[in-house]
Design an enzyme around this catalytic site. Structure first.
Site, short mmCIF file in Angstrom:
data_model
loop_
_atom_site.label_atom_id
_atom_site.label_comp_id
_atom_site.label_asym_id
_atom_site.label_seq_id
_atom_site.Cartn_x
_atom_site.Cartn_y
_atom_site.Cartn_z
N HIS A 162 -6.13 -4.11 -10.46
CA HIS A 162 -6.82 -3.68 -9.56
C HIS A 162 -7.85 -3.31 -9.47
O HIS A 162 -8.85 -3.05 -10.58
CB HIS A 162 -6.32 -2.42 -8.87
N HIS A 168 0.70 -0.43 0.20
CA HIS A 168 -0.07 0.09 -0.06
C HIS A 168 0.89 1.44 -0.29
O HIS A 168 0.66 2.38 0.16
CB HIS A 168 -0.34 0.02 1.06
#
Length: 382
Positions: A285, A185
């Site tokens: 994604h 992340h």
């Protein structure tokens, strides 16, 4: 087939749906959203709608070019996410009007099914290992997990050890036959990314995702020299121009365009074609809703270098409503032995339960990501 109306629905857990209807009654659905900024993107779509009404719905390229290039300021998460949802809905309309799946309009299928992976949670090593075993028992052949909690610019050996122990426990629990990816992340800065990549080498990872923030992608060049693990990134890059320097630098092995952020299905296909020329794989994604997943699968089925698909079923974000709740037929995303079979239904291949959407939109949501701070009070990456 002119665009007649646009309608937006902010629905739990954190999504924004767009319904476009043509003057001859064909409906297309899109998902224009930035997680935590749904209301902002909603306003952007509404502004773009002033241009769209009355335009020919099948002129997708011209509409995209106009929406993207006609403003002096362009790009970024808000504007391209708004365009992304519009693009998805227009492809849905075009496919439905011709009676074919979107992938048939983008060159036709190159595979019969596509592999999917499941998110696993668990703050402790034992919890993560147990969750991983459950997902493998459910039929998944690939898993992804958070690599770390919050990290400081330079952090302790203990923090590194705790992160490695969780990943090691999951690998031991599922064995080497299961693909295991870890998502950073962008929580690491350059120095700690090198440390973590070296420590994770023994665990035969499928890939490491977003080890540094996208604005620090130049650090990937040095990281690539430190590890043999494939490096993935791209969920926070927008349009082919955002991916161009990443691909030309040669530092990435897998790109992860998000079709609700990067410009939509057609832009995603162009990005994937660029990546193919650089021998780079594609893994879209998608921790979002059913429309984004349906759009991503349409891309996967016509894209040679697409190899795996993220999906949000039972992901930790979906606390009140889950991926399948807005579909008339949830079996369209039936996972069998870790794969989704290719649908032949027209458009995006899904039917949205509009009654459920309207009911959920009356509740809405105000989802925002948490704000994390280090022990000294300074902001850190979530």
């Amino acid at each position: 087939m002119k665009i007649a109306t646009l309608e937006l629905f902010k629905v739990p857990p954190r999504w924004l749906f767009l319904k476009i209807t043509t003057d001859d009654g064909i409906v297309g659905w899109g998902e224009p959203v930035v997680e935590g900024r749904a209301e902002t993107v909603k306003t952007a779509v509404t502004e773009m709608g002033e241009y769209l009404i009355g335009k020919e719905a099948s002129h997708i390229e011209d509409i995209w070019q106009t929406l993207y290039r006609s403003g002096f300021y362009r790009g970024g998460p808000i504007l391209t996410s708004a365009i992304s949802g519009i693009d998805q809905a227009l492809w849905d309309i075009k496919g439905k009007s011709l009676g074919v799946p979107v992938y048939d309009l983008l060159g036709g299928p190159v595979r019969d099914k596509v592999r999917v992976y499941s998110w696993i949670g668990g703050d402790k090593a034992t919890e993560a290992a147990e969750h991983a075993r459950q997902r493998v028992t459910a039929g998944y052949t690939a898993l992804k997990m958070n690599a770390t909690a919050d990290f400081e610019w330079i952090d302790s050996a203990l923090k590194v050890q705790e992160a490695v122990e969780r990943i090691a426990a999951v690998r031991e629990a599922v064995g080497d036959g299961i693909g295991l990816a870890v998502d950073f992340h962008g929580r690491l800065h350059r120095g700690m990314a090198k440390v973590m990549a070296k420590e994770l080498e023994p665990y035969k990872l499928l890939f490491i995702e977003e080890p540094v923030l996208p604005e620090n992608n130049e650090a990937l060049l040095e990281l690539a020299r430190h590890t043999s693990i494939p490096i993935a990134t791209g969920e926070r890059l927008y349009t082919r121009w955002g991916f161009k320097p990443l691909l030309t630098s040669g530092v990435v092995d897998i790109i992860q365009p998000d079709l609700s952020h990067t410009g939509g299905i057609w832009e995603g296909r162009k990005i994937a074609a660029m990546a193919e020329a650089f021998d780079v794989a594609v893994a879209p994604h998608c921790p979002l809703g059913p429309i984004t997943l349906a759009s991503s699968l349409q891309l996967d089925f016509c894209t040679p270098n697409a190899f795996i698909q993220e999906q949000s079923l039972e992901i930790h974000y979906n606390q009140s409503t889950d991926l399948l709740d807005y579909l008339v037929d949830p079996h369209v995303f039936h996972y069998e032995d870790g794969f989704v079979p290719r649908s032949t239904k027209p458009g995006l291949g899904i039917e949205i339960n509009e009654d459920k959407v309207r009911e959920a939109a009356s509740i809405g949501h105000q989802w925002h990501n948490p704000v994390w701070r280090n022990v000294d009070g300074s902001i850190t990456e979530w």
